[in-house]
Design a protein around this motif. Structure first.
Motif, short mmCIF file in Angstrom:
data_model
loop_
_atom_site.label_atom_id
_atom_site.label_comp_id
_atom_site.label_asym_id
_atom_site.label_seq_id
_atom_site.Cartn_x
_atom_site.Cartn_y
_atom_site.Cartn_z
N HIS A 9 1.68 22.16 -7.04
CA HIS A 9 1.23 20.79 -7.30
C HIS A 9 -0.23 20.67 -7.74
O HIS A 9 -0.90 19.70 -7.39
N GLN A 11 -1.66 19.23 -9.98
CA GLN A 11 -1.39 18.19 -10.97
C GLN A 11 -2.40 17.06 -10.86
O GLN A 11 -3.02 16.85 -9.81
N ARG A 57 5.62 22.29 -9.93
CA ARG A 57 5.19 20.91 -10.13
C ARG A 57 6.28 19.96 -9.63
O ARG A 57 7.45 20.31 -9.59
N ILE A 58 5.84 18.78 -9.23
CA ILE A 58 6.79 17.75 -8.85
C ILE A 58 6.76 16.68 -9.94
O ILE A 58 5.69 16.33 -10.44
N ALA A 59 7.92 16.24 -10.34
CA ALA A 59 8.02 15.18 -11.36
C ALA A 59 9.36 14.49 -11.20
O ALA A 59 10.34 15.10 -10.77
N GLU A 85 7.94 12.04 -15.16
CA GLU A 85 7.96 13.10 -16.16
C GLU A 85 7.31 12.61 -17.45
O GLU A 85 7.57 11.50 -17.90
N ALA A 90 1.67 13.52 -13.86
CA ALA A 90 2.53 14.68 -13.62
C ALA A 90 2.03 15.93 -14.34
O ALA A 90 2.48 17.03 -14.04
N THR A 106 10.04 22.90 -11.73
CA THR A 106 9.90 21.48 -11.42
C THR A 106 10.88 21.13 -10.31
O THR A 106 12.03 21.57 -10.33
N HIS A 107 10.41 20.37 -9.35
CA HIS A 107 11.29 19.92 -8.26
C HIS A 107 11.00 18.45 -7.97
O HIS A 107 10.06 17.88 -8.52
N SER A 116 15.83 23.17 -6.87
CA SER A 116 15.04 23.67 -8.01
C SER A 116 15.51 25.09 -8.32
O SER A 116 16.31 25.66 -7.59
#
Length: 194
Positions: A9, A11, A57-59, A85, A90, A106-107, A116
């Motif tokens: 993350h 981000q 990354r989370i999106a 996204e 993100a 990505t999760h 994921s």
């Protein structure tokens, strides 16, 4: 033993001062630059040593379509419109994103392994030991470390490249993760792999 580095993350929404998610770094936190610098050193050292690097990354889909809002963390993300996204939030924080050829996973939940392809990516690398770092320590980092330990990975944490929105939550997460593996610094962990 094959070591992989999981960068969790890094981000804009959680690291940039204009980000909307304060779970990883509190608004106006004096330690923000130190965490970003330590994360940069971690990524650079992993690359120098040719350690497999996996950027997690989370999106969420545009409009947060299909996001299960069973917990406050997910209700808050949807209400704030965060982590969609393709959005600035993100995107990876400047200097902490992947280089060509580096894995990106990505999760959409707290645990980076849940729903994921992280497990498959790590199996493809042949990873046996994971060095984790990211934000927030008490959220994605701790949950993913617990899951990794249950899966049989040797777990290590680069504590100085992690952050939580409140110092006591960061420390509690470090204490919990210490029950599962090694908690150290970027420099100390990377010296082991030199």
């Amino acid at each position: 033993m094959t070591t992989a580095v999981l960068a969790l993350h890094y981000q804009n929404e959680v690291l940039h001062p204009d980000g909307r998610i304060r779970l990883g770094v509190a608004e106006g936190a004096p330690g923000r630059d130190a965490v970003v610098e330590a994360a940069g050193r971690l990524l650079a050292a992993a690359r120098r040593r040719a350690l497999p690097l996996v950027h997690v990354r989370i999106a969420f889909p545009p409009g947060h379509a299909g996001v299960v809002q069973n917990a406050p963390i997910f209700r808050n993300v949807v209400a704030s419109g965060a982590m969609e996204e393709g959005s600035w939030g993100a995107a990876f924080h400047e200097g902490l994103g992947p280089l060509p050829g580096e894995a990106v996973v990505t999760h959409g939940r707290v645990n980076a392994f849940y729903a994921s392809d992280l497990e498959q990516v790590l199996a493809g690398i042949g990873a046996e030991r994971l060095i984790l770092a990211g934000v927030a320590t008490n959220s994605v980092v701790e949950h993913s470390a617990r899951h990794a330990a249950d899966m049989g990975y040797a777990v290590a944490l680069a504590a100085d490249a992690c952050s939580a929105g409140q110092p006591h939550l960061h420390q509690a997460a470090l204490d919990n993760i210490a029950l599962l593996g090694e908690v150290s610094t970027v420099a100390a962990l990377l010296e082991q792999d030199a």
